[in-house]
Write a protein that holds these residues in place. Structure first.
Motif, short mmCIF file in Angstrom:
data_model
loop_
_atom_site.label_atom_id
_atom_site.label_comp_id
_atom_site.label_asym_id
_atom_site.label_seq_id
_atom_site.Cartn_x
_atom_site.Cartn_y
_atom_site.Cartn_z
N LYS A 46 0.83 -1.20 0.00
CA LYS A 46 0.00 0.00 0.00
C LYS A 46 0.87 1.26 0.00
N TRP A 47 1.92 1.23 0.83
CA TRP A 47 2.81 2.39 0.93
C TRP A 47 3.50 2.65 -0.41
N VAL A 48 4.00 1.60 -1.06
CA VAL A 48 4.70 1.75 -2.34
C VAL A 48 3.77 2.34 -3.40
N VAL A 49 2.55 1.79 -3.50
CA VAL A 49 1.60 2.28 -4.50
C VAL A 49 1.25 3.74 -4.24
N LYS A 50 1.06 4.09 -2.98
CA LYS A 50 0.73 5.47 -2.62
C LYS A 50 1.85 6.42 -3.03
N GLU A 51 3.12 6.03 -2.78
CA GLU A 51 4.26 6.88 -3.14
C GLU A 51 4.43 6.99 -4.64
N VAL A 52 4.19 5.90 -5.35
CA VAL A 52 4.29 5.90 -6.82
C VAL A 52 3.27 6.88 -7.40
N LEU A 53 2.03 6.82 -6.92
CA LEU A 53 0.99 7.71 -7.42
C LEU A 53 1.27 9.17 -7.08
N LYS A 54 1.74 9.40 -5.88
CA LYS A 54 2.04 10.77 -5.44
C LYS A 54 3.16 11.37 -6.29
N TYR A 55 4.19 10.58 -6.55
CA TYR A 55 5.31 11.07 -7.35
C TYR A 55 4.89 11.29 -8.80
N TYR A 56 4.07 10.38 -9.33
CA TYR A 56 3.64 10.50 -10.72
C TYR A 56 2.81 11.78 -10.93
N GLU A 57 1.91 12.08 -9.99
CA GLU A 57 1.06 13.26 -10.13
C GLU A 57 1.88 14.54 -10.22
N LYS A 58 3.03 14.55 -9.56
CA LYS A 58 3.85 15.76 -9.55
C LYS A 58 4.87 15.80 -10.69
N TYR A 59 5.49 14.64 -11.00
CA TYR A 59 6.61 14.63 -11.95
C TYR A 59 6.34 13.83 -13.23
N HIS A 60 5.18 13.17 -13.32
CA HIS A 60 4.79 12.48 -14.56
C HIS A 60 5.74 11.35 -14.95
N THR A 61 6.32 10.69 -13.95
CA THR A 61 7.20 9.56 -14.24
C THR A 61 7.30 8.68 -12.99
N THR A 62 8.06 7.61 -13.07
CA THR A 62 8.22 6.70 -11.94
C THR A 62 9.26 7.24 -10.96
N PRO A 63 9.10 6.99 -9.67
CA PRO A 63 10.10 7.45 -8.70
C PRO A 63 11.36 6.60 -8.76
N THR A 64 12.49 7.20 -8.48
CA THR A 64 13.75 6.46 -8.43
C THR A 64 13.93 5.83 -7.06
N MET A 65 14.88 4.91 -6.96
CA MET A 65 15.19 4.29 -5.69
C MET A 65 15.66 5.34 -4.67
N GLU A 66 16.38 6.34 -5.12
CA GLU A 66 16.87 7.39 -4.23
C GLU A 66 15.70 8.16 -3.61
N VAL A 67 14.68 8.44 -4.42
CA VAL A 67 13.49 9.13 -3.91
C VAL A 67 12.79 8.29 -2.86
N LEU A 68 12.63 7.01 -3.14
CA LEU A 68 11.94 6.12 -2.20
C LEU A 68 12.72 5.97 -0.90
N LYS A 69 14.04 5.99 -0.98
CA LYS A 69 14.86 5.91 0.24
C LYS A 69 14.61 7.11 1.15
N VAL A 70 14.51 8.29 0.53
CA VAL A 70 14.25 9.51 1.30
C VAL A 70 12.87 9.44 1.96
N GLU A 71 11.85 9.04 1.19
CA GLU A 71 10.50 8.95 1.72
C GLU A 71 10.38 7.87 2.78
N LEU A 72 11.15 6.80 2.63
CA LEU A 72 11.09 5.69 3.57
C LEU A 72 11.56 6.12 4.97
#
Length: 451
Positions: A46-72
């Motif tokens: 659930k957390w991964v899907v939520k972060e993917v959607l949030k990042y896509y809405e802002k940047y129109h692409t998939t989040p990188t591993m570096e972004v996910l590490k920061v959010e984690l």
């Protein structure tokens, strides 16, 4: 009627769905409007899907591993944080097997959930007699999840086009070329080296392939002229720097060197004039099915492929083959290098220009990068030559580099110091005896006056 989740598909299926959402922008573009974290029971998912959607809405692409590490790091629950790390690790390690099926099945699942939701909501509207709203809701649900990839949206895709990994390039052995190519030939690119017969074009392909394999890339080398075993011995010579005519005496040395090479190499021979672009495509897909994912394709050489187009004009057939090769590079998102001949006039030039391409000038227009290798008789004796950049979509062209070349080992060294790396044309020796007696008398009188 209640909305369902993905439990019936199993954890392996769900991991592969996450892998697609994290790695495949096109899939995310098509599905983001019907994707919901509620389809997953696992809190980490659930957390991964939520972060993917949030990042896509802002940047129109998939989040990188570096972004996910920061959010984690923002996750307060330590147990959940560890679980998310494990699930992300599994997703990024997941194979691409059955990926098309996974994406299609998950898309269908999401569409069905949207339709169920619309039907549930339409019950109240039906009682109220609001048929227009029911129609609109059902039509919207039916359109959900359709292909939305219209191309590179300039204003939205800024993040995508400036990512370092957006264009993955396979470097050449030559720093000068890499600088011009912004790192090397990238996925979908078609590079071509022109040269005269026996000038070292095929050895240049070996150098390109050998360098890529030494860097850990996987390479498929198609030979339409030379035998597989002999091309293999050329690679042995390249890796060991032992001349190819002596390499059979050094089997143990070859084995020792080859064991240390991180990349993988497949050499495949097809008879001259028998293979088509479709033949190469089928073989590449077979390699992928057998878990050999190529990073670079070499074809020695494209002109020897057979065109499916029967024409009285050889030029039309050649153009068809070259267009097909460029199309193959784009479709598979792989870089392709090949070589081609120059015409008779070009073989006499110190610097070979684009108008000397044999068969069709359009070859150069179809490619992304084209260079010529000029080696006259004196160059072959002295181990020299000249590379000239004929075309370059990624930067400057028109440049010429001197080269030191050993066609017994595939050694190429390039330098912008053209004079020290090239063999000048021999000066014509003038004999005094070739002059007439009258001219000899005049020359003698002139020399006496000077002295």
């Amino acid at each position: 009627m209640t909305l369902s989740n993905l439990n019936s598909y199993g954890p392996g299926f769900q991991i592969k769905v996450l892998a697609s959402l994290l790695n495949h922008k096109e899939f995310l573009i098509n599905i983001h409007d019907i994707l919901s974290e509620d389809y997953f029971d696992n809190q980490a998912h659930k957390w991964v899907v939520k972060e993917v959607l949030k990042y896509y809405e802002k940047y129109h692409t998939t989040p990188t591993m570096e972004v996910l590490k920061v959010e984690l790091k923002k996750v307060q629950n330590e147990v959940l944080q560890i679980s998310i790390k494990e699930q992300l690790k599994e997703a990024y390690k997941s194979s691409n097997d059955d990926l098309a099926y996974i994406e299609e099945e998950f898309s269908t699942f999401c569409k069905n959930q949207m339709l169920k939701k619309a039907l549930l909501q339409s019950v109240d509207l039906l009682q109220a007699g609001d048929y227009d709203s029911i129609k609109f809701m059902i039509e919207s649900a039916m359109k959900a999840g359709q292909d939305k990839n219209v191309g590179h949206e300039y204003s939205k895709d800024i993040e995508s086009r400036y990512r370092e990994e957006h264009r993955i390039a396979v470097p050449t052995p030559w720093g000068e070329f890499n600088e011009l190519l912004q790192g090397g030939l990238g996925g979908g690119d078609f590079g071509l080296i022109f040269g005269n017969p026996g000038g070292g074009k095929s050895w240049a392909l070996v150098a390109l392939g050998g360098h890529a394999v030494k860097m850990g890339f996987n390479v498929i080398h198609y030979t339409l002229e030379l035998g597989e075993d002999y091309v293999g011995r050329r690679y042995d010579a390249y890796f060991t720097q032992i001349p190819v005519n002596k390499i059979t005496q050094y089997k143990k040395e070859v084995s020792d060197v080859v064991e240390q090479i991180p990349g993988r190499l497949i050499i495949k021979e097809f008879p001259t004039g028998k293979a088509t672009i479709s033949t190469l495509e089928s073989h590449i897909k077979k390699c992928i099915d057998l878990e050999f994912q190529p990073d670079l394709i070499l074809v020695d050489y494209v002109d020897l492929l057979r065109s499916k187009r029967n024409s009285k004009e050889r030029k039309e057939e050649i153009d068809d083959i070259y267009v097909g090769t460029k199309g193959l590079a784009r479709e598979l998102n792989l870089p392709i290098w090949s070589v081609s001949q120059v015409n008779r006039a070009g073989s006499k030039d110190d610097i070979i220009e684009g108008d000397k391409a044999a068969g069709s000038y359009d070859k150069m227009m179809i490619t992304d990068f084209a260079a010529s290798l000029s080696r006259k008789k004196e160059d072959k004796v002295n181990g020299t030559g000249r590379f000239h950049i004929m075309k370059n979509r990624y930067g400057m062209d028109g440049l010429t580099y001197g080269a030191k070349i050993d066609t017994s080992t595939g050694f190429f060294e390039i330098s912008s110091d053209l004079e020290s790396y090239s063999t000048p044309s021999p000066k014509q020796n003038i004999s005094f005896d070739q002059f007439s007696n009258d001219d000899k008398s005049k020359i003698s009188d002139f020399l006496l006056k000077v002295n």
